[in-house]
Design an enzyme around this catalytic site. Sequence first.
Site, mmCIF file in Angstrom:
data_model
loop_
_atom_site.group_PDB
_atom_site.id
_atom_site.type_symbol
_atom_site.label_atom_id
_atom_site.label_comp_id
_atom_site.label_asym_id
_atom_site.label_seq_id
_atom_site.Cartn_x
_atom_site.Cartn_y
_atom_site.Cartn_z
ATOM 1 N N GLY A 188 0.952 -1.180 0.156
ATOM 2 C CA GLY A 188 -0.028 0.064 -0.062
ATOM 3 C C GLY A 188 0.699 1.317 -0.061
ATOM 4 O O GLY A 188 2.064 1.105 -0.309
ATOM 5 N N ASN A 189 0.380 2.374 0.356
ATOM 6 C CA ASN A 189 1.321 3.637 0.533
ATOM 7 C C ASN A 189 0.522 4.679 1.390
ATOM 8 O O ASN A 189 -0.553 4.097 2.173
ATOM 9 C CB ASN A 189 0.990 4.294 -1.057
ATOM 10 C CG ASN A 189 -0.240 4.374 -1.524
ATOM 11 O OD1 ASN A 189 -1.084 5.330 -1.024
ATOM 12 N ND2 ASN A 189 -0.614 3.912 -2.769
ATOM 13 N N HIS A 190 0.997 5.793 1.501
ATOM 14 C CA HIS A 190 0.805 6.637 2.613
ATOM 15 C C HIS A 190 -0.460 7.524 1.987
ATOM 16 O O HIS A 190 -0.841 8.418 3.038
ATOM 17 C CB HIS A 190 1.836 7.421 3.001
ATOM 18 C CG HIS A 190 3.044 6.845 3.643
ATOM 19 N ND1 HIS A 190 2.800 6.254 4.954
ATOM 20 C CD2 HIS A 190 4.231 6.745 3.318
ATOM 21 C CE1 HIS A 190 3.969 5.827 5.299
ATOM 22 N NE2 HIS A 190 4.788 6.098 4.088
ATOM 23 N N SER A 191 -1.009 7.487 1.087
ATOM 24 C CA SER A 191 -2.089 8.568 0.903
ATOM 25 C C SER A 191 -3.192 8.129 1.960
ATOM 26 O O SER A 191 -3.756 7.154 2.362
ATOM 27 C CB SER A 191 -2.766 7.987 -0.554
ATOM 28 O OG SER A 191 -3.861 8.784 -0.773
#
Length: 416
Positions: free
Chosen positions: A211-214
Amino acid sequence: MGDQRLNVVVGVAGGIAAYKACHLVRVFTERGHSVRVVPTPSALNFVGAATFEALSGNPVSTTVFDAVDEVRHVRVGQEADLVVIAPATADFLSRAAHGRADDLLTATLLVATCPVVFAPAMHTEMWNHPATRDNVATLRRHGAIVLDPAHGRLTGVDTGPGRLPEAEQIAKFALLAVEKPDAFTRDLEGKRVVVTAGGTREAIDPVRFIGNHSSGRQGFALADVAAQRGADVTLIAGSVDALDVPPGVTVRSITSARDLSDAMAEEAPGADVVIMAAAVADFRPSSQADSKLKKGAADDALSRIDLVENPDILAETVRRRADGELGEDMVIVGFAAETGDESATPLEHATAKLARKGCDLLMCNDVSGGATFGAEDNVGWILDADGAVDDVPHGSKHAVAAQILDAVSRRVAARG
Ligand code: CTP
């Protein structure tokens, strides 16, 4: 706007949602603003003056005949930096639209030159009645901001548009009215806008993902503001922080990039605007394990996850428009979260990305050092395919959303 301490007048009309005004007062005071509550006389049937006095720390009166020596019916409005009426009932909208001054709140409205925000709450039939529609149009013509109500459960068993948005949402809109008073121009009336937000998650096994930090905040702010500018908005939301559903917006939840691609394939036809604010994972594991992978297992699959590239949804949408599958007038907006490196600055990377992706507008933010992700504020540039670059000054994600929508709206207008 940042730390500016505002004199906020919270007007409360006589509707069942008056109790939510207590929370609104709290939201403003906790952010350091000074609040004066001005209820209508009928609002006091729902919440007592003592409650508003205790929460605001200021005296409460409903009539112009209290403290006449202070000329309160003029001073309250003159001293205000912001007036928010929540809830604004059908009766109150009518009185305000006609310039009545028969209680302290309506008198205050006639004096105030600061932004005035009405947050209506009433039954759907009342909201849809031509008389109310006319009153709302009149107030907007007079320069007031009249928020569209949320959809949902009303006082009885019925549901529909007419619900007062949550206090935090009203406060966000009201503060945006001070930060960017033209943010609520009704220039997207009748337009269909699809916004994507948040990060995608690409499953490795039943418990792990890439995933990512968005946080989803910028995309939610775009949906929030587009809906308040009159658009019919669908928000395709990936993984997000706990964010409130924007009032009046249809939300579709997705998990992976492929889910997002499927949702976009369904939503894009008929859309006038597509805004890709989502942080889409570029790669996904080539296969998803059915059971939890164990570290140190004989084949140790965790130490070498094979990745395959995800569909590029923005590029796909641009291609489908070029192929005539989508409206040729559709405005397509991309996002670029860039850090500079030895080869180029963030703006140079963004310029190359705009050309590569073929979209009409690109919002570039500089995320060096983790800035932007999860933050309340944003800063950057809006690049137009015609070569123009607009600075986006540091501001709330709602103010940035409004500036992006200004650029969208110019393009929509240019295409007729
Ligand atoms: N995007 C997309 N589909 C993808 C990846 C990105 O639609 N698989 C969209 C994003 O929503 C954003 C824009 O493309 O609007 C740019 O995303 P970004 O990750 O910055 O672009 P990439 O093409 O992945 O470029 P980079 O090499 O910088 O990662």
